[in-house]
Design a protein around this motif. Structure first.
Motif, short mmCIF file in Angstrom:
data_model
loop_
_atom_site.label_atom_id
_atom_site.label_comp_id
_atom_site.label_asym_id
_atom_site.label_seq_id
_atom_site.Cartn_x
_atom_site.Cartn_y
_atom_site.Cartn_z
N GLY A 113 0.81 -1.21 0.00
CA GLY A 113 0.00 0.00 0.00
C GLY A 113 0.84 1.26 0.00
O GLY A 113 0.56 2.22 -0.75
N LEU A 114 1.89 1.28 0.81
CA LEU A 114 2.75 2.46 0.86
C LEU A 114 3.53 2.61 -0.46
O LEU A 114 3.74 3.74 -0.93
CB LEU A 114 3.72 2.36 2.04
CG LEU A 114 3.08 2.39 3.44
CD1 LEU A 114 4.14 2.27 4.52
CD2 LEU A 114 2.26 3.67 3.63
N SER A 115 3.93 1.49 -1.05
CA SER A 115 4.63 1.55 -2.34
C SER A 115 3.70 2.10 -3.42
O SER A 115 4.12 2.90 -4.28
CB SER A 115 5.13 0.16 -2.74
OG SER A 115 6.03 -0.34 -1.76
N LEU A 141 0.74 13.04 7.30
CA LEU A 141 -0.47 12.57 8.00
C LEU A 141 -1.20 11.51 7.19
O LEU A 141 -2.09 10.83 7.72
CB LEU A 141 -1.41 13.76 8.26
CG LEU A 141 -0.89 14.84 9.21
CD1 LEU A 141 -1.89 15.98 9.32
CD2 LEU A 141 -0.61 14.24 10.59
N ALA A 142 -0.83 11.36 5.93
CA ALA A 142 -1.46 10.32 5.10
C ALA A 142 -0.99 8.93 5.51
O ALA A 142 -1.69 7.94 5.23
CB ALA A 142 -1.14 10.56 3.62
N LEU A 143 0.16 8.84 6.17
CA LEU A 143 0.71 7.52 6.52
C LEU A 143 -0.20 6.74 7.46
O LEU A 143 -0.51 5.57 7.18
CB LEU A 143 2.11 7.68 7.11
CG LEU A 143 3.15 8.29 6.16
CD1 LEU A 143 4.49 8.44 6.87
CD2 LEU A 143 3.31 7.42 4.92
N PRO A 144 -0.65 7.32 8.61
CA PRO A 144 -1.57 6.54 9.46
C PRO A 144 -2.88 6.21 8.76
O PRO A 144 -3.43 5.12 8.97
CB PRO A 144 -1.79 7.46 10.67
CG PRO A 144 -1.38 8.83 10.23
CD PRO A 144 -0.31 8.61 9.23
N LEU A 145 -3.36 7.12 7.91
CA LEU A 145 -4.59 6.82 7.16
C LEU A 145 -4.41 5.60 6.27
O LEU A 145 -5.28 4.73 6.19
CB LEU A 145 -4.98 8.03 6.31
CG LEU A 145 -5.79 9.13 6.98
CD1 LEU A 145 -5.82 10.36 6.10
CD2 LEU A 145 -7.20 8.64 7.27
N LEU A 192 -11.35 6.67 4.01
CA LEU A 192 -9.99 6.74 3.46
C LEU A 192 -9.90 7.84 2.41
O LEU A 192 -8.94 8.64 2.40
CB LEU A 192 -9.61 5.39 2.85
CG LEU A 192 -8.19 5.26 2.30
CD1 LEU A 192 -7.16 5.58 3.37
CD2 LEU A 192 -7.96 3.86 1.73
N ASP A 193 -10.90 7.92 1.54
CA ASP A 193 -10.94 8.94 0.50
C ASP A 193 -11.01 10.34 1.11
O ASP A 193 -10.23 11.24 0.75
CB ASP A 193 -12.16 8.69 -0.41
CG ASP A 193 -12.22 9.65 -1.57
OD1 ASP A 193 -11.31 10.48 -1.72
OD2 ASP A 193 -13.20 9.58 -2.33
N LEU A 196 -9.00 14.00 11.12
CA LEU A 196 -8.10 12.87 10.92
C LEU A 196 -8.43 11.74 11.89
O LEU A 196 -8.44 10.56 11.50
CB LEU A 196 -6.65 13.32 11.12
CG LEU A 196 -5.57 12.28 10.79
CD1 LEU A 196 -5.58 11.95 9.31
CD2 LEU A 196 -4.20 12.80 11.22
N ALA A 197 -8.72 12.10 13.15
CA ALA A 197 -9.07 11.08 14.14
C ALA A 197 -10.38 10.39 13.77
O ALA A 197 -10.53 9.18 13.95
CB ALA A 197 -9.20 11.73 15.52
#
Length: 257
Positions: free
Chosen positions: A117-119, A143-147, A212-213, A229-230
């Motif tokens: 997913g990160l790739s 901040l997109a990483l935890p999402l 997610l979107d 975000l939370a």
């Protein structure tokens, strides 16, 4: 003693096997990395230079939407196909007869899904940043990483449900597509959710892709707050728990049981 010394080795072996199976299958690689880029090119050409309500460039809206759909799609399809194949070929039964517990099997799958997913996100964002597309990346992008991690967990849990229900590749594809395609349109992945009728826009919050979107769009546009975000991460975590409980309820080690 035997279990504590065997599980780390089994975890590494399962993770390596899962990763190699993912990257060696050309069809999986294409639909994971190239297919979302096709949508980016199509929408980038169709709406180049246009903006959505509020002045947000269209690329800054559609890029997070297509990315969230691509990440969710891969996190659902991969585990669903693997679970179905491993159960059909009795690989799960062999694992069951070893000291390897089920959490180790799922943990290795989750690590690979997060890496994939990160790739996907790195490749997709790099292409969207090209001058032709013109994506503007706000400084809050980490901040997109935890999402993404929460999103992968939610869709992986859905994939475990699909993989437990389906006994053939055709059934996996049919169920997964019936889930993902309508969800993409109802969550506003390909166009602004504000264009949807009000009741559909409200009802779409029962879909994990909407969280997610919505979260990725806010983060990449620089308008995300801690509260929003939370809320998005919490929604995805709730879906992970719900689908995880369903998957645990219907999980089968073999088609013979």
């Amino acid at each position: 003693m035997t279990t504590t010394t065997t599980v780390p080795g089994a975890y590494a072996t399962l993770t390596r096997a899962t990763f190699l199976a993912s990257v060696r299958d050309r069809t999986t690689v294409f639909f994971t990395f190239a297919f979302p880029l096709v949508f980016l090119v199509v929408f980038g050409l169709l709406f180049r230079g246009q903006s959505v309500d509020g002045g947000l460039p269209y690329i800054n809206y559609v890029a997070p939407g297509v990315l969230s759909w691509g990440v969710g799609n891969a996190a659902l399809f991969g585990p669903a196909f693997a679970l179905m194949h491993w159960r059909r070929d009795d690989i799960l039964r062999l694992i069951w007869r070893t000291p390897t517990p089920l959490p180790t099997v799922l943990g290795s799958r989750f690590v690979v899904a997060v890496v994939v997913g990160l790739s996907q996100a790195v490749l997709f964002t790099a292409v969207a940043l090209l001058p032709f597309f013109g994506l503007h990346l706000d400084g809050s992008w980490p901040l997109a990483l935890p999402l993404l991690v929460f999103g992968v967990a939610a869709f992986l849990a859905m994939g475990l449900v699909v993989g437990s229900l389906a006994d053939t590749p055709e059934a996996v594809a049919a169920i997964a597509n019936c889930v993902m395609v309508p969800m993409a349109f109802l969550s506003g992945s390909f166009y602004p959710a504000d264009l949807l009728p009000g009741w559909i826009r409200t009802a779409s919050w029962v879909l994990p892709l909407r969280y997610l979107d919505d979260g990725l769009t806010d983060v990449l546009a620089g308008r995300a707050s801690f509260g929003s975000l939370a809320l998005d991460c919490g929604g995805l975590a709730a879906f992970t728990v719900v689908f995880g409980l369903i998957a645990a309820r219907i999980f089968r080690w073999s088609n013979r049981t």
